[in-house]
Design a protein around this motif. Structure first.
Motif, PDB file in Angstrom:
ATOM      1  N   HIS A 118       0.810  -1.210   0.000  1.00  0.00           N
ATOM      2  CA  HIS A 118       0.000   0.000   0.000  1.00  0.00           C
ATOM      3  C   HIS A 118       0.850   1.270   0.000  1.00  0.00           C
ATOM      4  O   HIS A 118       0.449   2.290   0.538  1.00  0.00           O
ATOM      5  CB  HIS A 118      -0.950   0.004   1.208  1.00  0.00           C
ATOM      6  CG  HIS A 118      -2.015  -1.050   1.089  1.00  0.00           C
ATOM      7  ND1 HIS A 118      -1.777  -2.369   1.321  1.00  0.00           N
ATOM      8  CD2 HIS A 118      -3.320  -0.963   0.701  1.00  0.00           C
ATOM      9  CE1 HIS A 118      -2.889  -3.062   1.110  1.00  0.00           C
ATOM     10  NE2 HIS A 118      -3.836  -2.235   0.730  1.00  0.00           N
ATOM     11  N   LEU A 119       2.025   1.180  -0.610  1.00  0.00           N
ATOM     12  CA  LEU A 119       2.902   2.351  -0.639  1.00  0.00           C
ATOM     13  C   LEU A 119       2.249   3.549  -1.307  1.00  0.00           C
ATOM     14  O   LEU A 119       2.347   4.679  -0.804  1.00  0.00           O
ATOM     15  CB  LEU A 119       4.233   2.007  -1.330  1.00  0.00           C
ATOM     16  CG  LEU A 119       5.394   1.622  -0.410  1.00  0.00           C
ATOM     17  CD1 LEU A 119       5.714   2.777   0.543  1.00  0.00           C
ATOM     18  CD2 LEU A 119       5.089   0.387   0.411  1.00  0.00           C
ATOM     19  N   PRO A 120       1.557   3.373  -2.436  1.00  0.00           N
ATOM     20  CA  PRO A 120       0.932   4.553  -3.067  1.00  0.00           C
ATOM     21  C   PRO A 120      -0.044   5.251  -2.123  1.00  0.00           C
ATOM     22  O   PRO A 120      -0.024   6.482  -2.020  1.00  0.00           O
ATOM     23  CB  PRO A 120       0.202   3.948  -4.270  1.00  0.00           C
ATOM     24  CG  PRO A 120       0.954   2.702  -4.588  1.00  0.00           C
ATOM     25  CD  PRO A 120       1.421   2.159  -3.265  1.00  0.00           C
ATOM     26  N   ALA A 121      -0.865   4.489  -1.435  1.00  0.00           N
ATOM     27  CA  ALA A 121      -1.837   5.103  -0.521  1.00  0.00           C
ATOM     28  C   ALA A 121      -1.117   5.799   0.633  1.00  0.00           C
ATOM     29  O   ALA A 121      -1.515   6.888   1.072  1.00  0.00           O
ATOM     30  CB  ALA A 121      -2.792   4.041   0.023  1.00  0.00           C
ATOM     31  N   ILE A 122      -0.064   5.188   1.121  1.00  0.00           N
ATOM     32  CA  ILE A 122       0.699   5.771   2.225  1.00  0.00           C
ATOM     33  C   ILE A 122       1.341   7.086   1.775  1.00  0.00           C
ATOM     34  O   ILE A 122       1.288   8.103   2.484  1.00  0.00           O
ATOM     35  CB  ILE A 122       1.773   4.778   2.719  1.00  0.00           C
ATOM     36  CG1 ILE A 122       1.082   3.583   3.416  1.00  0.00           C
ATOM     37  CG2 ILE A 122       2.755   5.466   3.660  1.00  0.00           C
ATOM     38  CD1 ILE A 122       2.003   2.407   3.698  1.00  0.00           C
ATOM     39  N   ILE A 123       1.924   7.057   0.594  1.00  0.00           N
ATOM     40  CA  ILE A 123       2.592   8.255   0.083  1.00  0.00           C
ATOM     41  C   ILE A 123       1.577   9.376  -0.161  1.00  0.00           C
ATOM     42  O   ILE A 123       1.827  10.543   0.171  1.00  0.00           O
ATOM     43  CB  ILE A 123       3.385   7.917  -1.203  1.00  0.00           C
ATOM     44  CG1 ILE A 123       4.622   7.087  -0.823  1.00  0.00           C
ATOM     45  CG2 ILE A 123       3.801   9.187  -1.950  1.00  0.00           C
ATOM     46  CD1 ILE A 123       5.353   6.470  -1.980  1.00  0.00           C
TER      47      ILE A 123
END
Length: 531
Positions: A118-123
RNA sequence: GGCGGCAUAGCCAAGUGGUAAGGCAGAGGUCUGCAAAACCUCGAUUCCCCGGUUCGAAUCCGGGUGCCGCCUCCA
């Protein structure tokens, strides 16, 4: 009867009103996968398992999210120590975690997201916080500016001055204020990194839960749970991040479970007294562990002792025995736990596919109208069970009612056996309620026959499908030859018929010494493996 | 130091204003050839201590004692 939940936020019991009628969004903080899970994890996960099952039992459509933290300092440290990658460590212990959960008979969450997926959502979340000036960049790090968030400390009841006294800055950190915490950590040599607008790095611990809960449950949802230790700083920080970013109230009800002490000491690595789930399961039935946990209210600390766990095992025998007798009497023929997958948007999880189906009672079954007019219904188990559970999930009281019902049912069966009572109506209803209720608590996941056959032997399976499997039947594991036992019983029976009590008793004593208990019943002699 | 929790029979444990659930262990009994299992009966005039509020407190308030957790990664 309405459900009331103790809310950590207000430190009071509040009537539970979900945001949307009939639906519940629930997020529970799962493990950081850097080592085997222990009894403390089991307690937490079991507590929320029962909360989940009970909400389903009440007819709510529950979306249950339990995350896995698969990138973290501890994972990296372990990987470096073992000369492998963080991803490999995370993969391995995610698998071990799933085996433990399946072995404990836990319902599978609707979604089980992990941070690295979920890196995109975290970023995106971090960018938003930066835009809104709740965060700032310092070198390759990004920090959350605690003092800019007005409500900070509300959950843990701390004020900023108090916090300041305990705060510290790690060497190498570039916080503007010691209270601030990392949203993004710049990568150091040898660490796994992801690209970001601030350069290669990885997310801080707290931000993943804010991002993932929002992704699956929205900006605002009903229940957020975890161990008591997570209140500060983890959940406090989650609130700050989430509410700062969305401007909406984050969570309606915060639920935190108490800790498990081991033989009067805190379980800790340094004391060397970690009791892993795996270790326990080598000698204790998974449902006995469940019974042990549920015998205490979820918010209270538990002091584990071997004696108490043995007691739980005994109690489990009693419950299964009662069920077995009901079955033999033609009552409670219903399978204990009709498999009914959790309602809600399934299949979106990153991991967890292919595990055992959750064993949940169907809401229809438990909401079926009770027969009118019977006294047994008025004072019946099901209403009392719900009354207990509605008071902040009082499983200890619920179990007391279950034991009351078991005793009443056994009494009725005894009387029936003597031609005393009749087994119609109320008895059948109570029998059904007994099995249903046990099912809501996650008990009775096996048939009585299977339970007693495997009784006492729960060898962990490290290979295979991930569920609990015994290393063979109890008989085999203990070097018991079933056919030989049957032969000895026949021999004893012959002795009894010629009133040769000496021989009969000697055979019985010999078998007992080998861990086999004989019971002479009207229908003949039965044998069980001793617990 | 700050924040919070807990103290109920031999042991575990529920109960937060109305006269002490449940389980284990123990004793006696029914059943049994004897057992086992099941069932029945028995256990706190009292809920750490001292005050107070109240018609009434394990439950509320004040004080004391003891134990524990968090404040740093932690379920």
């Amino acid at each position: 009867m309405t459900l009331r939940i103790f809310n950590t936020l207000t430190r009071t019991k509040e009537v539970f009103v979900p945001r949307e009628a009939g639906k519940v969004g629930m997020y529970v903080c799962g493990p950081t996968v850097y080592d085997l899970s222990h009894l403390g994890h089991a307690r937490s996960v079991l507590a929320f398992d029962v909360i989940y099952r009970y909400l389903c039992h009440l007819g709510y459509q529950v979306t249950f999210v339990r995350n896995i933290t698969d990138i973290d300092d501890k994972i990296i440290v372990r990987a470096q120590r073992e000369g492998t990658t963080a991803a490999e460590v995370a993969r391995r212990f995610t698998g071990e975690f799933h085996r433990d959960m399946a072995a404990l008979g836990l319902a599978v969450p609707t979604v089980e997201p992990c941070a690295t997926q979920h890196l995109p959502a975290i970023i995106r979340l971090i960018e938003r916080l930066l835009q809104q000036q709740f965060a700032y960049q310092a070198g390759g790090d990004v920090y959350f500016a605690v003092k800019r968030f007005a409500g900070y400390g509300r959950l843990s009841k701390r004020n900023l001055d108090e916090l300041l006294a305990g705060a510290r800055v790690e060497p190498g950190e570039q916080k503007a204020d010691p209270l601030d915490f990392a949203l993004w950590k710049a990568g150091k040599p040898g660490e796994p990194v992801w690209d970001s607008p601030w350069g290669p790095g990885r997310p801080g611990w707290h931000v993943e839960c804010s991002a993932m809960s929002q992704a699956y449950l929205g900006a605002s949802f009903d229940i957020h749970g975890g161990g008591q230790d997570l209140v500060f700083p983890h959940h406090e920080n989650e609130i700050a991040q989430s509410e700062a970013a969305t401007g909406q109230p984050f969570v309606r009800y915060w639920i935190h479970n108490g800790f498990v002490n081991l033989e009067h000491e805190k379980m800790s690595k340094s004391l060397g007294n970690i009791l892993t789930i795996r270790d326990l399961l080598s000698r204790i039935h998974p449902e006995a562990i469940r019974l042990f946990v549920l015998a205490h209210h979820y918010r209270r600390p538990i002091d584990y002792t071997a004696e108490q766990m043995a007691e739980a095992q005994k109690n489990l025998d009693y419950l299964y025995l009662t069920w077995q007798r009901l079955e033999e009497a033609g009552l409670a023929t219903l399978p204990g736990t009709p498999p009914e997958p959790a309602a809600g948007p399934g299949g979106r999880g990153d991991v967890g596919a292919g595990r055992a189906a959750p064993l949940l009672p169907t809401p229809e079954a438990v909401h079926a109208p009770m027969p009118d007019g019977t006294a047994a219904t008025e004072a019946g188990l099901l209403p009392r069970f719900r009354e207990a559970m509605n008071e902040d999930f009082n499983t200890a009281l619920a179990l007391a009612h279950l034991f009351d019902a078991a005793r009443a049912l056994n009494k009725a069966l005894d009387q029936q056996g003597r031609g005393g009572g009749d087994g119609s109506g109320p008895l059948a209803t109570e029998a059904q309620a007994f099995v249903t209720t046990a099912g809501v608590l996650g008990l009775f996941q096996q048939s009585p026959a299977e339970y007693f056959r495997r009784r006492g032997t729960f060898v962990y399976a490290y290979e295979g499908t991930g569920g609990l499997s015994t290393g063979g039947s109890a008989e085999i594991a203990r070097g018991i030859d079933g056919a030989e036992v049957e032969r000895l019983i026949a021999e004893r029976q012959a002795a009894r018929q010629r009133r040769d009590w000496g021989t009969a008793d000697r055979i019985r004593a010999d078998l007992l010494a080998r861990g086999i208990v004989l019971e002479d019943t009207p229908k003949g002699t039965v044998w069980k493996v001793k617990g």
